[in-house]
Structures are given as C-alpha cells and as structure tokens.
Scaffold this motif. Sequence first.
Motif, mmCIF file in Angstrom:
data_model
loop_
_atom_site.group_PDB
_atom_site.id
_atom_site.type_symbol
_atom_site.label_atom_id
_atom_site.label_comp_id
_atom_site.label_asym_id
_atom_site.label_seq_id
_atom_site.Cartn_x
_atom_site.Cartn_y
_atom_site.Cartn_z
ATOM 1 N N ASP A 1 0.849 -1.190 0.000
ATOM 2 C CA ASP A 1 0.000 0.000 0.000
ATOM 3 C C ASP A 1 0.888 1.245 0.000
ATOM 4 O O ASP A 1 2.110 1.172 0.156
ATOM 5 C CB ASP A 1 -1.005 -0.006 1.159
ATOM 6 C CG ASP A 1 -0.343 0.062 2.528
ATOM 7 O OD1 ASP A 1 0.776 0.622 2.640
ATOM 8 O OD2 ASP A 1 -0.930 -0.436 3.491
ATOM 9 N N LEU A 2 0.249 2.402 -0.204
ATOM 10 C CA LEU A 2 1.015 3.637 -0.383
ATOM 11 C C LEU A 2 1.866 3.966 0.842
ATOM 12 O O LEU A 2 3.022 4.405 0.717
ATOM 13 C CB LEU A 2 0.064 4.800 -0.684
ATOM 14 C CG LEU A 2 0.717 6.153 -0.945
ATOM 15 C CD1 LEU A 2 1.642 6.083 -2.152
ATOM 16 C CD2 LEU A 2 -0.359 7.220 -1.169
ATOM 17 N N ALA B 1 2.928 0.721 -5.495
ATOM 18 C CA ALA B 1 1.633 1.100 -4.924
ATOM 19 C C ALA B 1 0.727 1.443 -6.111
ATOM 20 O O ALA B 1 1.197 1.916 -7.143
ATOM 21 C CB ALA B 1 1.770 2.286 -3.990
ATOM 22 N N THR B 2 -0.553 1.212 -5.989
ATOM 23 C CA THR B 2 -1.437 1.308 -7.167
ATOM 24 C C THR B 2 -2.378 2.508 -7.107
ATOM 25 O O THR B 2 -3.417 2.508 -7.756
ATOM 26 C CB THR B 2 -2.257 0.016 -7.316
ATOM 27 O OG1 THR B 2 -2.986 -0.228 -6.105
ATOM 28 C CG2 THR B 2 -1.367 -1.161 -7.641
ATOM 29 N N PHE B 3 -2.007 3.540 -6.331
ATOM 30 C CA PHE B 3 -2.934 4.662 -6.184
ATOM 31 C C PHE B 3 -3.196 5.351 -7.513
ATOM 32 O O PHE B 3 -4.308 5.817 -7.770
ATOM 33 C CB PHE B 3 -2.411 5.672 -5.169
ATOM 34 C CG PHE B 3 -3.408 6.734 -4.846
ATOM 35 C CD1 PHE B 3 -4.344 6.532 -3.844
ATOM 36 C CD2 PHE B 3 -3.459 7.927 -5.553
ATOM 37 C CE1 PHE B 3 -5.294 7.497 -3.546
ATOM 38 C CE2 PHE B 3 -4.406 8.903 -5.269
ATOM 39 C CZ PHE B 3 -5.319 8.677 -4.255
ATOM 40 N N GLU C 1 -5.784 3.490 -9.275
ATOM 41 C CA GLU C 1 -7.055 3.610 -8.555
ATOM 42 C C GLU C 1 -7.708 4.962 -8.830
ATOM 43 O O GLU C 1 -8.935 5.062 -8.943
ATOM 44 C CB GLU C 1 -6.819 3.403 -7.060
ATOM 45 C CG GLU C 1 -6.481 1.946 -6.714
ATOM 46 C CD GLU C 1 -5.845 1.803 -5.342
ATOM 47 O OE1 GLU C 1 -5.922 2.750 -4.555
ATOM 48 O OE2 GLU C 1 -5.265 0.737 -5.073
ATOM 49 N N ALA C 2 -6.892 6.024 -8.965
ATOM 50 C CA ALA C 2 -7.452 7.336 -9.314
ATOM 51 C C ALA C 2 -8.035 7.310 -10.721
ATOM 52 O O ALA C 2 -8.937 8.088 -11.041
ATOM 53 C CB ALA C 2 -6.367 8.408 -9.215
ATOM 54 N N VAL D 1 -5.944 14.567 -4.406
ATOM 55 C CA VAL D 1 -4.850 13.798 -5.018
ATOM 56 C C VAL D 1 -3.545 14.597 -4.958
ATOM 57 O O VAL D 1 -2.475 14.052 -4.661
ATOM 58 C CB VAL D 1 -5.205 13.427 -6.471
ATOM 59 C CG1 VAL D 1 -4.054 12.659 -7.118
ATOM 60 C CG2 VAL D 1 -6.471 12.588 -6.514
ATOM 61 N N LEU E 1 -2.154 14.450 -1.366
ATOM 62 C CA LEU E 1 -1.663 13.106 -1.052
ATOM 63 C C LEU E 1 -0.350 12.837 -1.774
ATOM 64 O O LEU E 1 0.592 12.289 -1.202
ATOM 65 C CB LEU E 1 -2.719 12.075 -1.453
ATOM 66 C CG LEU E 1 -2.407 10.607 -1.170
ATOM 67 C CD1 LEU E 1 -2.196 10.405 0.321
ATOM 68 C CD2 LEU E 1 -3.533 9.722 -1.668
ATOM 69 N N PHE E 2 -0.287 13.268 -3.049
ATOM 70 C CA PHE E 2 0.909 12.993 -3.833
ATOM 71 C C PHE E 2 1.917 14.134 -3.815
ATOM 72 O O PHE E 2 2.798 14.190 -4.680
ATOM 73 C CB PHE E 2 0.535 12.592 -5.260
ATOM 74 C CG PHE E 2 0.342 11.114 -5.361
ATOM 75 C CD1 PHE E 2 1.363 10.301 -5.816
ATOM 76 C CD2 PHE E 2 -0.833 10.542 -4.920
ATOM 77 C CE1 PHE E 2 1.199 8.937 -5.864
ATOM 78 C CE2 PHE E 2 -1.006 9.172 -4.962
ATOM 79 C CZ PHE E 2 0.018 8.362 -5.431
ATOM 80 N N GLY F 1 -1.497 9.350 3.576
ATOM 81 C CA GLY F 1 -2.620 8.632 3.030
ATOM 82 C C GLY F 1 -2.790 7.245 3.622
ATOM 83 O O GLY F 1 -3.635 6.479 3.214
#
Length: 273
Positions: free
Chosen positions: A20-21, A125-127, A130-131, A214, A217-218, A272
């Motif tokens: 995870d992130l 991580a797959t964020f 997912e976005a 986003v 978070l990023f 996050g």
Amino acid sequence: MKEVLPAERLARDERFVRVDLAERLADRRNAQAPSRRGRQRIAMDPSRPEAPDAARSLMHGIFMGELQAMEGAGRTCWDFEVGEEVPFALKLDMARQCWDEARHVEISCKLADWMGTEIGEFAEATFLYEAACNPDPVLRLTGVNRALEGLAIDVFNTMRDFGAACDDPILTFCEDWMLADEVTHVKMGSDWLRRLTEDDPERRQRALEFQRVVDKLFSLGGARGEEEDSPIKLARRFREMAGFDTSEIDEIAELSRQARHETRAGAPGAYGG
C-alpha cells in the motif's frame, strides 16, 4: 459504462512487489526517508551519498507510474460510451496518451537498468491506477491528468536537472523528452476539464476538489514543493505550459506546505495511510 477493472486484476508477473502507499513511502531509500528525527529530506544533489539510492527509487516510481498511467488511459478508452458519456475526440486523446505511456515504460525500463536498478527492487503502490478508476470521466481526467501527471512534470524536471548535475546526457535527454509528453498529457486534462464542465460548475468544482485531494496526497508528505530542500521541485514554467494558471500553482504549493507541516507534526494520514 463497463465494469471498472480493480487494481488487483492488473497483469503483473513475479518480479513485481505490491504494497500500500504508506508502506511504499516508508521505504528508507526514498527521497524523503524516515529517520530517528522524523523524515530526512534527500535533495537530489549528486554530492550527497544518499542521492543515488533516492534517484533509483524515483526512477522505479516513474516506471510504475508510467505503467499505471498507460493502463488508466487504456481503461478510459474502454470504459465510457461515445456520445452518451464522452466525446470521440477524448478517446482519441487517451489513445494517444496510451502510445506515449507505452514508450515511456520502455524508456523507463532502460533508464532503470542504466541507473543500476531493476523491476521489483522497489515496491509498487497502485494509487495512480485507482485514481483512474473514478466512474466520472471528468474526475478521472482531473485526478490523473492534472494531479498525477502534473506530479510527473515535477519529477521529470527534477530528474532532468539531476542528470545534468551528474553530467549524464542519457538521463538528461530521456527525461527531457518524456517531460515534453507529460506537458501535453496535463494540457489534455486541463482542456477536457474546461470543455466537459463548461455548463456544469458543480461538476467542475467536484473535479477540482478531487484534484486537491490527489495533489495533497501525492505531494509525498511535502517532498514536492518550492522550498530549498524539497527533493522534488514544483515546475512552475512547465505547469503554465500545461494549462495551469498562477493561482492554481500557488494552491498546489500551499497544499505541499500543509503536507510538510502535517508530516513534521506526525499527523495521522499525512501519507494517506
């Protein structure tokens, strides 16, 4: 709209390591690594002993981002009906982006090898993907093309400068080339946001709010910013070329400062997680 493909079903072989992130950002080799005093910022300065590891981590992150951006743009081509949900021209832009991202994946693989890392040395991580699964195409484009591809502009610009500081023409040239594509991808997001929400201010506001979430978070806990010790510099000039106005760039800088302060204070969810 077709069924959205969940991140768990993305095609990966045994080389990839998914986390995870929060776990991804806890890696001590990152540009902003955990330390006994909180988080240590690793400026992309070739004279610093930590810089090569931070650069390799960033390069691996770029590779994973390119792969997921390609998958996300491909899904946007497939997931929505022309006419009912999106214009055909939007799908053409996403198809063009798929082609660009596929080239970037190949370039990033070769650059990772050039820099001494390989697929799986750092986790995925797959964020980003997912976005790209948001059921509203406007939010999807805003979150991916303006927020995450905007971060790509900042990262590529930073890596290009790092390559120049290392006197590495291969890294510098490749990053500069991909940077030009990212400016186009972000501009696509800016243009489609304005066109698709021209008569729907509430939808535009929802999309911009999603982008803020986003973007914060990023910002990677404030690693992306304008401070002297920011490992990833906010690339104002290229963001302007991609359709951001000054107030929007100022807001991104402020969100990064907020994330930095929250990280220093040890605020829950600052990454996050």
